[in-house]
Write a protein that holds these residues in place. Structure first.
Motif, mmCIF file in Angstrom:
data_model
loop_
_atom_site.group_PDB
_atom_site.id
_atom_site.type_symbol
_atom_site.label_atom_id
_atom_site.label_comp_id
_atom_site.label_asym_id
_atom_site.label_seq_id
_atom_site.Cartn_x
_atom_site.Cartn_y
_atom_site.Cartn_z
ATOM 1 N N LYS A 228 0.833 -1.204 0.000
ATOM 2 C CA LYS A 228 0.000 0.000 0.000
ATOM 3 C C LYS A 228 0.867 1.253 0.000
ATOM 4 C CE LYS A 228 -4.087 -1.978 2.235
ATOM 5 N NZ LYS A 228 -4.910 -1.990 3.447
ATOM 6 N N MET A 229 1.952 1.234 0.771
ATOM 7 C CA MET A 229 2.869 2.392 0.793
ATOM 8 C C MET A 229 3.435 2.644 -0.593
ATOM 9 S SD MET A 229 5.107 2.132 4.237
ATOM 10 C CE MET A 229 4.268 1.732 5.752
ATOM 11 N N LEU A 230 3.862 1.576 -1.256
ATOM 12 C CA LEU A 230 4.408 1.748 -2.605
ATOM 13 C C LEU A 230 3.351 2.322 -3.541
ATOM 14 C CD1 LEU A 230 6.588 -1.463 -3.042
ATOM 15 C CD2 LEU A 230 7.382 0.896 -2.784
ATOM 16 N N GLN B 259 2.662 10.222 -5.301
ATOM 17 C CA GLN B 259 3.258 11.467 -4.796
ATOM 18 C C GLN B 259 4.114 11.171 -3.568
ATOM 19 O OE1 GLN B 259 -0.580 13.377 -3.725
ATOM 20 N NE2 GLN B 259 0.345 13.744 -1.729
ATOM 21 N N GLU B 260 4.839 12.198 -3.124
ATOM 22 C CA GLU B 260 5.660 12.070 -1.916
ATOM 23 C C GLU B 260 4.787 12.191 -0.674
ATOM 24 O OE1 GLU B 260 9.998 13.897 -3.113
ATOM 25 O OE2 GLU B 260 8.591 15.187 -2.031
ATOM 26 N N TYR B 261 5.195 11.457 0.366
ATOM 27 C CA TYR B 261 4.516 11.539 1.655
ATOM 28 C C TYR B 261 5.540 11.499 2.771
ATOM 29 C CZ TYR B 261 -0.036 10.554 -0.487
ATOM 30 O OH TYR B 261 -1.189 10.608 -1.236
ATOM 31 N N SER B 262 5.172 12.105 3.891
ATOM 32 C CA SER B 262 5.990 12.005 5.106
ATOM 33 C C SER B 262 5.551 10.767 5.873
ATOM 34 C CB SER B 262 5.798 13.253 5.973
ATOM 35 O OG SER B 262 4.495 13.258 6.531
ATOM 36 N N THR C 173 -1.181 8.262 8.893
ATOM 37 C CA THR C 173 -2.592 8.668 8.912
ATOM 38 C C THR C 173 -3.376 7.950 7.823
ATOM 39 O OG1 THR C 173 -2.002 10.834 9.800
ATOM 40 C CG2 THR C 173 -4.158 10.641 8.745
ATOM 41 N N LEU C 174 -2.827 7.930 6.601
ATOM 42 C CA LEU C 174 -3.528 7.309 5.479
ATOM 43 C C LEU C 174 -3.724 5.804 5.675
ATOM 44 C CD1 LEU C 174 -1.756 9.159 2.539
ATOM 45 C CD2 LEU C 174 -4.191 9.295 3.102
ATOM 46 N N LYS D 21 0.836 3.353 13.208
ATOM 47 C CA LYS D 21 1.646 4.228 14.046
ATOM 48 C C LYS D 21 2.906 4.626 13.275
ATOM 49 C CE LYS D 21 -0.140 2.545 18.278
ATOM 50 N NZ LYS D 21 -0.230 1.865 19.406
ATOM 51 N N PRO D 22 3.397 5.866 13.481
ATOM 52 C CA PRO D 22 4.601 6.309 12.772
ATOM 53 C C PRO D 22 5.808 5.365 12.902
ATOM 54 C CG PRO D 22 3.518 8.196 13.771
ATOM 55 C CD PRO D 22 2.790 6.964 14.246
ATOM 56 N N PRO D 23 6.092 4.771 14.085
ATOM 57 C CA PRO D 23 7.230 3.839 14.139
ATOM 58 C C PRO D 23 7.049 2.617 13.226
ATOM 59 C CG PRO D 23 6.628 4.510 16.367
ATOM 60 C CD PRO D 23 5.554 5.023 15.438
ATOM 61 N N THR D 24 5.799 2.157 13.077
ATOM 62 C CA THR D 24 5.524 1.026 12.184
ATOM 63 C C THR D 24 5.778 1.428 10.741
ATOM 64 O OG1 THR D 24 3.865 0.203 13.728
ATOM 65 C CG2 THR D 24 3.758 -0.648 11.481
#
Length: 192
Positions: free
Chosen positions: A23-25, A31-34, A40-41, A45-48
């Motif tokens: 899904k990230m790919l 587009q670029e994401y932080s 969020t999308l 969690k951010p560490p994951t």
């Protein structure tokens, strides 16, 4: 396919064998994401997200660009294209079983045509004869020079028509001959 290429392919597919990474790919292809935006999308969690991005970066599938304290990630299209050309072709996929299919079939031919170390019958099938010739060639060591009488003796241990098989080995370019001296020719791709 060599062991190194096979390992690379396995690492690549292991890296992609996760729903969140895929899904990230998909998101990064658009587009670029932080890290926070991806978290969020994807409802993670951010560490994951960082963990998954580290795995994708190791495969060189994503690249990071820092803007202040925020890191933005995007899909590395050149790696995706290179992987597609190197690993995901019909020829590469077929080569995954070259050794398995070839070796097993050749073993079966040898089992069928030999009684122990004696060749029972001369195969008329060209492919089977090539397997037998390869087997006969394996009875000779690389780097050793054999007199014609030695070649005849080695072949006679396995079949009475030593002259036929000696000519076939030379004709198939498995043995070379010069002035009554014979030696084994390395197969293409062999390091011998």
């Amino acid at each position: 396919m060599g062991q190194e290429e096979l390992k690379r392919m396995l690492d690549f597919f292991k890296g992609l064998a996760d729903e969140n990474r895929l899904k990230m790919l998909g998101l990064l292809a658009n587009q670029e994401y932080s890290v926070d935006e991806l978290a969020t999308l994807l409802n993670l969690k951010p560490p994951t997200v960082s963990h998954h991005l580290t795995k994708l970066k190791a495969l060189e599938l994503v690249e990071m660009q820092a803007e202040g304290n925020t890191h933005f990630y995007h899909l590395n299209i050149s790696t995706l294209s290179a992987v597609n050309k190197l690993l995901l072709t019909q020829e590469r996929m077929a080569s995954l079983v070259d050794d398995i299919e070839g070796n097993e079939w050749e073993k079966r031919v040898i089992r069928d045509l030999f009684d122990g170390a004696r060749l029972k019958t001369v195969p008329t099938n060209t492919k089977k004869r090539a397997v037998v010739l390869k087997w006969f060639a394996s009875q000779f060591e690389y780097g050793v020079r054999y007199q014609e009488a030695e070649v005849n003796e080695i072949i006679k241990r396995h079949h009475p028509d030593w002259a036929f098989w000696r000519r076939e080995l030379v004709g198939a370019r498995l043995l070379a001959r010069e002035k009554g001296v014979y030696w084994r020719i390395p197969e293409e791709g062999s390091k011998s």
